[in-house]
Design a protein around this motif. Structure first.
Motif, PDB file in Angstrom:
ATOM      1  N   ASP A 222       0.718  -1.323  -0.024  1.00  0.00           N
ATOM      2  CA  ASP A 222      -0.036  -0.150   0.178  1.00  0.00           C
ATOM      3  C   ASP A 222       0.955   1.224   0.169  1.00  0.00           C
ATOM      4  O   ASP A 222       1.561   1.754   1.038  1.00  0.00           O
ATOM      5  N   SER A 223       0.825   2.021  -1.087  1.00  0.00           N
ATOM      6  CA  SER A 223       1.925   3.022  -1.210  1.00  0.00           C
ATOM      7  C   SER A 223       1.290   4.224  -0.203  1.00  0.00           C
ATOM      8  O   SER A 223       2.197   5.056   0.102  1.00  0.00           O
ATOM      9  N   MET A 224       0.113   4.105   0.343  1.00  0.00           N
ATOM     10  CA  MET A 224      -0.253   5.235   1.346  1.00  0.00           C
ATOM     11  C   MET A 224       0.222   5.084   2.785  1.00  0.00           C
ATOM     12  O   MET A 224       0.517   5.933   3.492  1.00  0.00           O
ATOM     13  N   THR A 225       1.012   3.842   2.771  1.00  0.00           N
ATOM     14  CA  THR A 225       1.653   3.796   4.073  1.00  0.00           C
ATOM     15  C   THR A 225       3.306   4.115   4.223  1.00  0.00           C
ATOM     16  O   THR A 225       3.773   4.022   5.117  1.00  0.00           O
ATOM     17  N   GLY A 226       3.620   4.740   3.255  1.00  0.00           N
ATOM     18  CA  GLY A 226       4.959   5.390   3.124  1.00  0.00           C
ATOM     19  C   GLY A 226       6.164   4.337   3.209  1.00  0.00           C
ATOM     20  O   GLY A 226       6.432   3.314   2.831  1.00  0.00           O
ATOM     21  N   VAL A 245       7.520  -5.289  -7.368  1.00  0.00           N
ATOM     22  CA  VAL A 245       6.492  -4.703  -6.219  1.00  0.00           C
ATOM     23  C   VAL A 245       5.442  -4.164  -7.082  1.00  0.00           C
ATOM     24  O   VAL A 245       5.633  -3.851  -8.185  1.00  0.00           O
ATOM     25  N   VAL A 246       4.225  -4.337  -6.420  1.00  0.00           N
ATOM     26  CA  VAL A 246       3.145  -3.800  -7.055  1.00  0.00           C
ATOM     27  C   VAL A 246       2.539  -2.754  -5.898  1.00  0.00           C
ATOM     28  O   VAL A 246       2.151  -3.223  -4.913  1.00  0.00           O
ATOM     29  N   LEU A 247       2.623  -1.356  -6.406  1.00  0.00           N
ATOM     30  CA  LEU A 247       2.275  -0.431  -5.663  1.00  0.00           C
ATOM     31  C   LEU A 247       0.633  -0.097  -5.682  1.00  0.00           C
ATOM     32  O   LEU A 247       0.424   0.273  -6.839  1.00  0.00           O
ATOM     33  N   THR A 248      -0.091  -0.354  -4.634  1.00  0.00           N
ATOM     34  CA  THR A 248      -1.446  -0.026  -5.063  1.00  0.00           C
ATOM     35  C   THR A 248      -1.730   1.591  -4.277  1.00  0.00           C
ATOM     36  O   THR A 248      -1.057   1.973  -3.608  1.00  0.00           O
ATOM     37  N   LYS A 249      -3.130   2.110  -4.676  1.00  0.00           N
ATOM     38  CA  LYS A 249      -3.591   3.127  -4.035  1.00  0.00           C
ATOM     39  C   LYS A 249      -2.598   4.360  -4.365  1.00  0.00           C
ATOM     40  O   LYS A 249      -2.658   5.301  -3.597  1.00  0.00           O
ATOM     41  N   LEU A 250      -2.062   4.358  -5.576  1.00  0.00           N
ATOM     42  CA  LEU A 250      -1.159   5.423  -5.858  1.00  0.00           C
ATOM     43  C   LEU A 250      -2.165   6.655  -6.155  1.00  0.00           C
ATOM     44  O   LEU A 250      -1.671   7.776  -6.458  1.00  0.00           O
ATOM     45  N   ASP A 251      -3.346   6.408  -6.345  1.00  0.00           N
ATOM     46  CA  ASP A 251      -4.334   7.403  -6.913  1.00  0.00           C
ATOM     47  C   ASP A 251      -4.644   8.265  -5.700  1.00  0.00           C
ATOM     48  O   ASP A 251      -5.659   9.324  -5.690  1.00  0.00           O
TER      49      ASP A 251
END
Length: 447
Positions: A222-226, A245-251
């Protein structure tokens, strides 16, 4: 906009440099201090920031840059190149096996979007002519198997399941046999997650890896977890060995720390990024394009690829013919609008066009307006859509009532449609080389 806070600060810093003309060493160092602060505020790993700034400064404070005719542009070019290198340099693709099926293990913690990512990957592979088999190997999370089965139905791809009482290793092995029997050329295994990394989870994943020898192990974070995402990636890589890696929630409101740190810290590439909830909202990760978007330079190549994926070539040909004959109707207008909407939000699309993002700053992109347009056109008869000239006062009232809008909304749409037809005719004239009298007349009614 992706990494909106970081992007705004970096672009503002470089705008100051552009306004100076000739730069001094002090100017560059002052700008780089602002860049450093912006990156740290975006939760980029401090060691990564330190190394990045040192590299940029080493290149940017040289006489070749300071004596250049466009020193500010040279500094921006250097930052762009170093950001690109920081995020991996070049696009990293899936390693398909020499023999079918290619086995992909998808791993990650709960809540990162792992199961949804499995569905997105399957849909993406299907578009590329592959025939993936989805494997429900998460036997612990309530409804995980059902969620994957629902995703499989939506993309019309098979899901292999043995229920929640079997060992995940046995499920994975049986799935590969099933894929070979049924001609599936890709197997995507949805493994179990946990709220945090523990020994039981890693042992199970290692057992699956040992039993099926996957061609790819993709970690979903989850990209929102920095920085937490970076720490998770480090741990998974050390204990399991990941390929990407697949980064989710980049939007979402991700600050950028994960995307800008993860490759540098782990040495593993970002292969895909999740840009929304829809099953087609998964994009290949291009470090150079991401750097350009962060610096406000747009991303025309990704925009073109989105258009190629969503816009029907046959329909585009038909539309071209209609435009040539001036037969463009409200039906065509609605069809084109929906194809554009499938590419993403208006803001996202326009931010990919160089220079447009800044002009949109503070402008409210009302997606609801497009919903109203669709409702109005849907409330018209076929004859009205094809011949809007017949829509008189009583028809406008009926259409407004049927679409839950006002007569003013209907009037505005008809006016915009008329302007669009005029614009299309002007563009056609340009293509024919008829430039006379067109200068200053081109108007785009929706922007």
């Amino acid at each position: 906009m992706i990494f909106e806070g970081l992007a705004e600060k970096l672009q503002s810093t470089f705008d100051k440099l552009k306004g100076k003309g000739k730069l001094s060493s002090k100017d560059v160092k002052t700008a780089l201090r602002e860049v450093k602060l912006a990156l740290l505020e975006a939760d980029v790993n401090f060691k990564v920031v330190k190394n990045l700034i040192n590299k940029i400064e080493e290149r940017a404070v040289g006489q070749e840059v300071l004596d250049s005719l466009t020193p500010a542009q040279q500094v921006i070019k250097i930052v762009n190149e170093e950001l690109t290198d920081l995020m991996g340099g070049t696009q990293s693709k899936i390693n398909f096996g020499a023999k079918s099926p290619t086995v992909i293990m998808v791993v990650g913690l709960q809540g990162a979007g792992k199961t949804t990512t499995v569905g997105k990957l399957a849909k993406r592979f299907r578009k590329k002519g592959k025939d993936p088999l989805l494997v429900a190997a998460d036997i612990y999370r309530p409804a995980a198997i059902k969620q994957l089965q629902v995703l499989g139905e939506r993309i019309e791809q098979p899901v292999f399941s043995m229920g929640d009482k079997q060992n995940p290793v046995d499920i994975a092995k049986a799935a590969i046999s099933n894929a070979k029997s049924n001609g599936n050329d890709i197997v995507i295994i949805d493994t179990a997650g946990r709220l945090h990394i523990d020994e039981d989870l890693m042992n199970e994943l290692e057992d699956i890896k040992g039993a099926v020898t996957p061609h790819e192990i993709l970690l979903v974070v989850d990209s929102m977890t920095g920085q937490d995402a970076v720490n998770v990636a480090e741990n998974f890589d050390q204990k399991l060995g990941i390929d990407g890696v697949v980064l989710t929630k980049l939007d979402g409101d991700a600050r950028g720390g994960a995307a800008l740190s993860i490759s540098s810290v782990t040495g593993r590439p970002i292969k895909f990024v999740g840009m929304g909830e829809k099953l087609d909202a998964l994009e290949p990760f291009h470090p150079d394009r991401m750097a350009s978007r962060i610096l406000g330079m747009g991303d025309v190549l990704s925009l073109i690829e989105k258009a190629e994926e969503q816009i029907d070539a046959e329909k585009a040909k038909e539309l071209e013919e209609k435009l040539r004959k001036e037969e463009f109707t409200l039906e065509d207008f609605l069809d084109q609008m929906n194809q554009v909407r499938n590419m993403g939000s208006l803001e996202e699309i326009l931010n990919m066009i160089p220079g447009v993002g800044k002009q949109l700053k503070g402008l409210n992109m009302d997606e609801g307006q497009l919903d109203r347009i669709e409702a109005i056109i849907s409330s018209m008869t076929i004859e009205e859509r094809r011949n809007p000239e017949i829509i008189n006062g009583s028809r406008r009232r009926r259409i407004a009532n049927g679409s839950g809008t006002t007569v003013q909304d209907v009037n505005q749409l008809l006016k915009q449609f008329k302007q669009t037809k005029q614009m299309m005719k002007q563009m056609g004239d340009l293509q024919k080389g008829n430039m006379g009298g067109l200068k200053g007349k081109m108007k785009f009614p929706f922007f």
